[in-house]
Design a protein around this motif. Structure first.
Motif, PDB file in Angstrom:
ATOM      1  N   HIS B 234      58.383  53.891  72.835  1.00  0.00           N
ATOM      2  CA  HIS B 234      58.659  54.079  71.409  1.00  0.00           C
ATOM      3  C   HIS B 234      57.937  53.084  70.507  1.00  0.00           C
ATOM      4  N   VAL B 235      57.890  51.837  70.969  1.00  0.00           N
ATOM      5  CA  VAL B 235      57.304  50.775  70.147  1.00  0.00           C
ATOM      6  C   VAL B 235      56.422  49.904  71.025  1.00  0.00           C
ATOM      7  N   LEU B 236      55.282  49.475  70.469  1.00  0.00           N
ATOM      8  CA  LEU B 236      54.429  48.485  71.137  1.00  0.00           C
ATOM      9  C   LEU B 236      54.108  47.403  70.115  1.00  0.00           C
ATOM     10  N   ARG B 237      54.147  46.167  70.546  1.00  0.00           N
ATOM     11  CA  ARG B 237      53.796  45.066  69.659  1.00  0.00           C
ATOM     12  C   ARG B 237      53.100  43.975  70.453  1.00  0.00           C
ATOM     13  N   ASP B 238      52.051  43.399  69.879  1.00  0.00           N
ATOM     14  CA  ASP B 238      51.499  42.192  70.500  1.00  0.00           C
ATOM     15  C   ASP B 238      51.982  40.995  69.697  1.00  0.00           C
ATOM     16  N   PRO B 239      52.734  40.125  70.330  1.00  0.00           N
ATOM     17  CA  PRO B 239      53.359  39.019  69.585  1.00  0.00           C
ATOM     18  C   PRO B 239      52.360  37.901  69.326  1.00  0.00           C
ATOM     19  N   THR B 240      51.576  38.028  68.245  1.00  0.00           N
ATOM     20  CA  THR B 240      50.558  37.024  67.910  1.00  0.00           C
ATOM     21  C   THR B 240      51.189  35.959  67.005  1.00  0.00           C
ATOM     22  N   ARG B 241      50.613  35.763  65.808  1.00  0.00           N
ATOM     23  CA  ARG B 241      51.186  34.772  64.877  1.00  0.00           C
ATOM     24  C   ARG B 241      52.695  34.926  64.758  1.00  0.00           C
ATOM     25  N   GLY B 242      53.429  33.833  64.877  1.00  0.00           N
ATOM     26  CA  GLY B 242      54.882  33.936  64.772  1.00  0.00           C
ATOM     27  C   GLY B 242      55.532  34.191  66.120  1.00  0.00           C
ATOM     28  N   GLY B 243      54.736  34.545  67.125  1.00  0.00           N
ATOM     29  CA  GLY B 243      55.219  34.651  68.495  1.00  0.00           C
ATOM     30  C   GLY B 243      56.156  35.814  68.754  1.00  0.00           C
ATOM     31  N   LEU B 244      56.758  35.783  69.946  1.00  0.00           N
ATOM     32  CA  LEU B 244      57.644  36.862  70.381  1.00  0.00           C
ATOM     33  C   LEU B 244      58.813  37.040  69.414  1.00  0.00           C
ATOM     34  N   ALA B 245      59.363  35.922  68.936  1.00  0.00           N
ATOM     35  CA  ALA B 245      60.527  36.001  68.045  1.00  0.00           C
ATOM     36  C   ALA B 245      60.201  36.845  66.813  1.00  0.00           C
ATOM     37  N   SER B 246      59.087  36.533  66.144  1.00  0.00           N
ATOM     38  CA  SER B 246      58.758  37.253  64.906  1.00  0.00           C
ATOM     39  C   SER B 246      58.492  38.730  65.166  1.00  0.00           C
ATOM     40  N   ALA B 247      57.835  39.031  66.287  1.00  0.00           N
ATOM     41  CA  ALA B 247      57.544  40.430  66.618  1.00  0.00           C
ATOM     42  C   ALA B 247      58.848  41.212  66.790  1.00  0.00           C
ATOM     43  N   LEU B 248      59.802  40.616  67.498  1.00  0.00           N
ATOM     44  CA  LEU B 248      61.067  41.319  67.735  1.00  0.00           C
ATOM     45  C   LEU B 248      61.872  41.457  66.441  1.00  0.00           C
ATOM     46  N   ILE B 249      61.870  40.415  65.620  1.00  0.00           N
ATOM     47  CA  ILE B 249      62.613  40.481  64.353  1.00  0.00           C
ATOM     48  C   ILE B 249      62.041  41.597  63.473  1.00  0.00           C
ATOM     49  N   GLU B 250      60.715  41.706  63.449  1.00  0.00           N
ATOM     50  CA  GLU B 250      60.092  42.757  62.628  1.00  0.00           C
ATOM     51  C   GLU B 250      60.528  44.147  63.080  1.00  0.00           C
ATOM     52  N   VAL B 251      60.572  44.330  64.384  1.00  0.00           N
ATOM     53  CA  VAL B 251      61.007  45.637  64.891  1.00  0.00           C
ATOM     54  C   VAL B 251      62.477  45.879  64.536  1.00  0.00           C
ATOM     55  N   ALA B 252      63.307  44.860  64.740  1.00  0.00           N
ATOM     56  CA  ALA B 252      64.737  45.003  64.439  1.00  0.00           C
ATOM     57  C   ALA B 252      64.936  45.389  62.976  1.00  0.00           C
ATOM     58  N   GLN B 253      64.172  44.733  62.098  1.00  0.00           N
ATOM     59  CA  GLN B 253      64.336  45.005  60.671  1.00  0.00           C
ATOM     60  C   GLN B 253      63.829  46.398  60.309  1.00  0.00           C
ATOM     61  N   LYS B 254      62.661  46.760  60.856  1.00  0.00           N
ATOM     62  CA  LYS B 254      62.088  48.054  60.470  1.00  0.00           C
ATOM     63  C   LYS B 254      62.894  49.221  61.009  1.00  0.00           C
ATOM     64  N   ALA B 255      63.409  49.038  62.228  1.00  0.00           N
ATOM     65  CA  ALA B 255      64.190  50.124  62.831  1.00  0.00           C
ATOM     66  C   ALA B 255      65.651  50.059  62.380  1.00  0.00           C
ATOM     67  N   ASN B 256      66.015  48.939  61.763  1.00  0.00           N
ATOM     68  CA  ASN B 256      67.420  48.661  61.440  1.00  0.00           C
ATOM     69  C   ASN B 256      68.324  48.855  62.663  1.00  0.00           C
ATOM     70  N   LYS B 257      67.868  48.255  63.755  1.00  0.00           N
ATOM     71  CA  LYS B 257      68.628  48.283  65.008  1.00  0.00           C
ATOM     72  C   LYS B 257      68.837  46.846  65.471  1.00  0.00           C
ATOM     73  N   GLY B 258      69.823  46.650  66.304  1.00  0.00           N
ATOM     74  CA  GLY B 258      70.035  45.328  66.882  1.00  0.00           C
ATOM     75  C   GLY B 258      69.188  45.152  68.135  1.00  0.00           C
ATOM     76  N   ILE B 259      68.720  43.922  68.344  1.00  0.00           N
ATOM     77  CA  ILE B 259      67.970  43.624  69.570  1.00  0.00           C
ATOM     78  C   ILE B 259      68.678  42.486  70.276  1.00  0.00           C
ATOM     79  N   TRP B 260      68.863  42.685  71.551  1.00  0.00           N
ATOM     80  CA  TRP B 260      69.504  41.650  72.360  1.00  0.00           C
ATOM     81  C   TRP B 260      68.513  41.235  73.443  1.00  0.00           C
ATOM     82  N   ILE B 261      68.273  39.935  73.551  1.00  0.00           N
ATOM     83  CA  ILE B 261      67.375  39.457  74.608  1.00  0.00           C
ATOM     84  C   ILE B 261      68.022  38.306  75.368  1.00  0.00           C
ATOM     85  N   GLU B 262      67.511  38.114  76.583  1.00  0.00           N
ATOM     86  CA  GLU B 262      68.084  37.095  77.445  1.00  0.00           C
ATOM     87  C   GLU B 262      67.027  35.999  77.644  1.00  0.00           C
TER      88      GLU B 262
END
Lengths: 355, 355
Positions: B234-262
């Protein structure tokens, strides 16, 4: 042609990021964090608003029909960034629109890559965004993807802008320097050297009785009017860096045909002539940003010329020469004082950072 | 992954412009005259040789089939320009290839816009051209149009490169942050934070027992293997500037879904961990240039993971979390010491000029 790059309809729009809070661009505006997002979501997206950009993916996704597309890129490093007749934002949008138009394409989509120096005023960035928006709107071009980098103070000069563009080439259009054919008439759309002189006079602090404005303008509508008029337009070129001389030499070399031009036919504004004399410049080599040369089959030259004259950006269009059998690869000019000379490519640089 | 950006097959190729005669880039190399043409015709065209570029028009003309194309742009201002595992040229080519791949597109064409500081060594430019050529060749991508500007010494920092790219999106592929769906597994292709740490350690002159190389690599082949395996990516992202955290936050915000990571599931090399501690950085926010995160429907996650593991760039792929019903718009991490915390977007800048 207007003297100012910010039209009334866009004037007075307040910067959506509070200047008092964020007076200048900081490294954090390019870091990928909160300030980067604020810049994108407040300054860029609402202005360039369209269905593609709003998705803010890593790239934009567009539908295309089967056919030929033109793809072009240019970076703009002009100094000063605001000059009589335009600014770096208008130049960046119209410049790439023109590159696409010179391929015979209808410009549709642009990308914008900003490299900003830390400390650049937010208000100036906002003004540049507005002139980009205006220029894009006027040509019906959409800015659909972008990127912003910020470098430390002193590591860039204010702002550099790359625009890349995509356009669709209509069926039956086939523009290529190699199509220059013996007998083609060479039509110039208007007077030359205004962009370069506007920049130089601003840079050198020169004041002329009649101020020289950059001719910075999007040529796509003029080109499409011309292409609707004749299928026998063989070559299109906008004589930017290196001026009219370099553009013609490039065509002569690529087509391996001779080009003959008449100096007295080439229009140059009086103020531009004066400035060129003062600065020791030959207008033939000075950059234009809203002019084109067209190589048109002899039988269609008159109707293309008349079509150009009916458009504001081509009202001073004139036939300046033709493609000849002699001296393949060379441009020869009949000079105003009667002699003939080979127009040579510039060996040094004449005007740095003109675009 | 190789340690050096210049492969053996390209090493030792002599610069086609005599270094003794032209040791550095001058303003004239960007002026549109003879030296500009020499640069284009000797340094660029023979290396990037292809039917489109060779025509040297104002833009390139390409044929496209009816369908969806992806269009992306990025400017690269990385400092230093040569770093363990790559250089600015490799980064500029692979970075835009990756942006296209993250749209699900097969990257086909690139433009290159160079902004070079006066005085930049010709030999270094040549090396960068070779790494660009190599990176483009490896992905089967063609560099079809370009632009070179030169700015006066002190007005840019060595070299900045913009690449824009066009790719074709195969039928049936539909990658979009908004498609993130509750239940989707989040797969990370390998260990994080290597690019940022490689740059920082070079910049700060740090030496580690185990040197950290940038992960700089083109992900297009990995992505297409994945897309061949499952239509439920469904989604692909390369976590460049801002790293993995920023990439995941962007997806969470755009999809308006929660993301849980370990946290414990996220691979970080020991040397990178050590460097992050030393530099006071959180690896979650440090840039990657050869990693991706994929959001995959639960039922296809195992087969996509196994497909990724069979590719060199995905061999350490791992499921790090999933999309959840709770906390829409937020990323929550189960930390290694047991607690839960909201992963927030960076408020300041962490690492300037990382790409």
């Amino acid at each position: 042609m207007e003297n100012n790059s910010t039209s009334d309809s866009y004037k007075g729009l307040a910067c959506p990021i509070p200047i008092s809070e964020y007076p200048t661009i900081t490294l954090a505006h390019g870091g990928g964090g909160k300030l980067s997002h604020q810049l994108i979501e407040k300054l860029f997206v609402p202005q360039f608003h369209n269905e593609y950009l709003n998705r803010l993916h890593d790239g934009a996704v567009i539908d295309v029909e089967h056919g030929r597309i033109a793809f072009s890129t240019d970076s703009y490093v002009v100094d000063p960034i605001i000059f009589p007749g335009g600014d770096i934002g208008k130049l960046a949008v119209t410049g790439t629109i023109n590159d696409l138009a010179m391929c015979g394409a209808r410009p549709l989509y642009l990308s914008v890559g900003l490299i900003i120096e830390e400390g650049f005023p937010m208000e100036e960035l906002w003004k540049i965004i507005l002139t980009m928006k205006r220029a894009a709107d006027e040509s019906g071009v959409r800015i659909i993807t972008g990127d912003t980098k910020v470098v430390d103070h002193g590591k860039a000069d204010k702002i550099f802008i790359n625009t890349s563009g995509i356009g669709i080439i209509p069926d039956g259009v086939n523009i290529d320097p190699q199509r220059a054919t013996v007998g083609d008439k060479i039509i110039l759309s208007g007077s030359i050297a205004e962009h370069g002189i506007a920049i130089m006079s601003q840079r050198e602090g020169l004041a002329f009785e009649t101020p020289v404005n950059s001719d910075c303008a999007a040529l796509d509508k003029l080109v499409h009017k011309m292409l609707d008029t004749s299928k026998e337009i063989h070559v299109l070129r906008d004589p930017t860096r290196g001026g009219l001389a370099s553009a013609l030499i490039e065509v002569a070399q690529k087509a391996n045909k001779g080009i003959w031009i008449e100096e007295t036919a080439i229009p140059v504004q009086e103020a531009v002539k004066g400035a060129c004399e003062l600065l020791g410049l030959d207008p033939l080599y000075v950059a234009n940003e809203g002019k084109l040369v067209a190589f048109v089959a002899q039988q269609d030259a008159a109707k293309v010329l008349s079509c150009m004259k009916s458009h504001p950006l081509g009202k001073n269009a004139v036939i300046i020469g033709e493609v000849v059998d002699d001296h393949p690869g060379f441009v020869v000019m009949q000079s105003s004082i009667g002699g003939k000379r080979i127009v040579d490519m510039l060996s040094g640089e004449q005007l740095p950072r003109i675009c």
